[in-house]
Scaffold this active site. Structure first.
Site, PDB file in Angstrom:
ATOM      1  N   GLY A 133      -3.941  -0.984   3.685  1.00 39.52           N
ATOM      2  CA  GLY A 133      -3.895  -0.224   4.922  1.00 39.52           C
ATOM      3  C   GLY A 133      -4.098  -1.158   6.108  1.00 39.52           C
ATOM      4  O   GLY A 133      -4.424  -2.348   5.943  1.00 39.52           O
ATOM      5  N   HIS A 171       1.910   8.341  -4.293  1.00 41.59           N
ATOM      6  CA  HIS A 171       2.795   7.191  -4.037  1.00 41.59           C
ATOM      7  C   HIS A 171       2.461   6.142  -5.082  1.00 41.59           C
ATOM      8  O   HIS A 171       1.429   5.479  -4.988  1.00 41.59           O
ATOM      9  CB  HIS A 171       2.520   6.712  -2.597  1.00 41.59           C
ATOM     10  N   HIS A 190      -1.930  12.053   1.166  1.00 42.66           N
ATOM     11  CA  HIS A 190      -1.169  10.941   0.587  1.00 42.66           C
ATOM     12  C   HIS A 190      -2.110  10.092  -0.269  1.00 42.66           C
ATOM     13  O   HIS A 190      -3.137   9.611   0.207  1.00 42.66           O
ATOM     14  CB  HIS A 190      -0.555  10.118   1.720  1.00 42.66           C
ATOM     15  N   GLY A 193      -3.035   6.199   7.553  1.00 43.17           N
ATOM     16  CA  GLY A 193      -4.333   5.891   6.956  1.00 43.17           C
ATOM     17  C   GLY A 193      -5.343   5.540   8.008  1.00 43.17           C
ATOM     18  O   GLY A 193      -6.175   6.364   8.414  1.00 43.17           O
ATOM     19  N   SER A 194      -5.257   4.314   8.533  1.00 41.50           N
ATOM     20  CA  SER A 194      -6.282   3.865   9.483  1.00 41.50           C
ATOM     21  C   SER A 194      -6.250   4.650  10.787  1.00 41.50           C
ATOM     22  O   SER A 194      -7.299   4.841  11.403  1.00 41.50           O
ATOM     23  CB  SER A 194      -6.147   2.361   9.741  1.00 41.50           C
ATOM     24  N   GLY A 196       0.447  -2.343  -0.242  1.00 36.13           N
ATOM     25  CA  GLY A 196      -0.715  -2.995  -0.846  1.00 36.13           C
ATOM     26  C   GLY A 196      -2.006  -2.760  -0.081  1.00 36.13           C
ATOM     27  O   GLY A 196      -3.069  -2.675  -0.684  1.00 36.13           O
ATOM     28  N   MET A 241       2.660   2.843  -6.613  1.00 38.15           N
ATOM     29  CA  MET A 241       3.018   1.433  -6.414  1.00 38.15           C
ATOM     30  C   MET A 241       2.635   0.715  -7.701  1.00 38.15           C
ATOM     31  O   MET A 241       1.690  -0.083  -7.744  1.00 38.15           O
ATOM     32  CB  MET A 241       2.260   0.873  -5.195  1.00 38.15           C
ATOM     33  N   ASP A 261      -2.481   6.813  -2.627  1.00 40.74           N
ATOM     34  CA  ASP A 261      -1.872   5.515  -2.934  1.00 40.74           C
ATOM     35  C   ASP A 261      -2.380   4.993  -4.270  1.00 40.74           C
ATOM     36  O   ASP A 261      -3.562   4.693  -4.419  1.00 40.74           O
ATOM     37  CB  ASP A 261      -2.214   4.511  -1.822  1.00 40.74           C
ATOM     38  N   GLY A 276       1.407   1.507   9.155  1.00 42.80           N
ATOM     39  CA  GLY A 276       1.307   1.196  10.583  1.00 42.80           C
ATOM     40  C   GLY A 276       1.656   2.356  11.492  1.00 42.80           C
ATOM     41  O   GLY A 276       2.046   2.154  12.641  1.00 42.80           O
ATOM     42  N   MET A 328      -2.161   2.050  -6.966  1.00 42.82           N
ATOM     43  CA  MET A 328      -1.771   0.631  -7.048  1.00 42.82           C
ATOM     44  C   MET A 328      -2.295   0.027  -8.343  1.00 42.82           C
ATOM     45  O   MET A 328      -3.433   0.310  -8.741  1.00 42.82           O
ATOM     46  CB  MET A 328      -2.373  -0.134  -5.861  1.00 42.82           C
TER      47      MET A 328
HETATM   48  C1  DX5 Z   1       0.144   0.821   1.969  1.00 42.95           C
HETATM   49  C2  DX5 Z   1       0.010   2.276   1.616  1.00 42.95           C
HETATM   50  C3  DX5 Z   1      -0.197   3.151   2.790  1.00 42.95           C
HETATM   51  C4  DX5 Z   1      -1.441   2.858   3.603  1.00 42.95           C
HETATM   52  C5  DX5 Z   1      -1.078   3.070   5.038  1.00 42.95           C
HETATM   53  O1  DX5 Z   1       0.528   0.137   0.818  1.00 42.95           O
HETATM   54  O2  DX5 Z   1       1.169   2.742   0.929  1.00 42.95           O
HETATM   55  O3  DX5 Z   1      -0.142   4.532   2.442  1.00 42.95           O
HETATM   56  O4  DX5 Z   1      -2.533   3.653   3.282  1.00 42.95           O
HETATM   57  O5  DX5 Z   1      -2.161   2.695   5.832  1.00 42.95           O
HETATM   58  P1  DX5 Z   1      -2.021   2.531   7.425  1.00 42.95           P
HETATM   59  O6  DX5 Z   1      -1.616   3.865   7.967  1.00 42.95           O
HETATM   60  O7  DX5 Z   1      -3.371   2.099   7.823  1.00 42.95           O
HETATM   61  O8  DX5 Z   1      -0.937   1.483   7.649  1.00 42.95           O
HETATM   62 ZN    ZN Z   2       1.389   4.966   0.618  1.00 41.00          ZN
END
Ligand code: DX5
Ligand code: ZN
Length: 228
Positions: A145, A67, A34, A198-199, A143, A69, A36, A178, A38
């Protein structure tokens, strides 16, 4: 029900050794990477552009899920496809002509998705269900993680899944934000099949173990056990 898949988000990787981090999660059993994107406008953060996708393409065989954004995605979709994206999602909130943008993505021959923020109703994607390959339900405000899962989005997942079962059963539902073993379990029950984390993955020194924990939570069969 579509088979569950795990998509580590490279937002939580170390950008100074991104290729190695992607190789580690691929070896650890991830299904999708995935990415991200931005722009500092649609969300209050800046990340990466097509160049990083181009550089990652030869590093992994996994599906690259971009993704976006960003405020005006139409102009950049072609660049992400050329760079190697396999899936592209745009935000319903960012697109004035969402149907057109979805068809711009499809015309490039990649999987098209629409992402919706926590405060955006399921109705924003329902008119497009037949046109879409996937819907991305954000379970945090995009925005950053490491934020906490917003359980209220689960009713939207159920609503979209029920409608898609009638109109487009192969539609995939992705959830992002999350996600850990606990929240992935409830999201799976609601009808999610693609889990971004992510985290929960990169925050663990043993990423393979973190992926296995998520797979177990959603009832996925790891590759080495499938067909055994
Ligand atoms: C947030 C991103 C997510 C982010 C998720 O804007 O779209 O993809 O990396 O991170 P976690 O899993 O740590 O919430
Ligand atoms: Zn994402």
């Amino acid at each position: 029900m579509l088979a569950p898949r795990i998509a580590p988000s490279i937002l939580s990787a170390n950008f100074a050794r991104l290729g190695d981090d992607v190789r580690r999660v691929e070896a650890g059993g991830a299904d999708v990477i995935h990415v991200d994107v931005m722009d500092g406008q649609f969300v209050p953060n800046l990340t990466i552009g097509p160049q990083v996708v181009r550089d990652l393409r030869p590093v992994t065989k996994l599906v690259l899920d971009c993704h976006l954004m960003i405020e005006t995605p139409d102009a950049l979709v072609g660049d992400f496809v050329k760079a190697g994206a396999d899936m592209i999602s745009v935000h319903a909130e960012a697109c004035r002509h969402l149907h057109r943008t979805v068809h711009v993505i499809k015309a490039h021959g990649v999987k098209a998705g629409v992402a919706i923020n926590p405060a955006t109703p399921a109705e924003a994607v329902l008119p497009l269900l037949e046109d879409l390959d996937f819907v991305l339900v954000m379970s945090v405000n995009p925005g950053f993680g490491g934020q906490s899962f917003i359980p209220a989005v689960l009713h939207k997942v159920r609503r979209i899944r029920a409608e898609a079962d009638q109109r487009n059963p192969s539609l995939s539902i992705e959830i992002d934000g999350g996600i850990n073993a606990t929240t992935a379990t409830v999201a799976r029950e609601a009808g999610v099949d693609l889990f971004v984390a992510g985290s929960a993955v990169f925050g663990d020194t043993d990423v393979a173990n973190a992926i296995r924990r998520l797979q177990r939570a959603v009832g996925a069969t790891p590759d080495h056990l499938a067909g055994a």
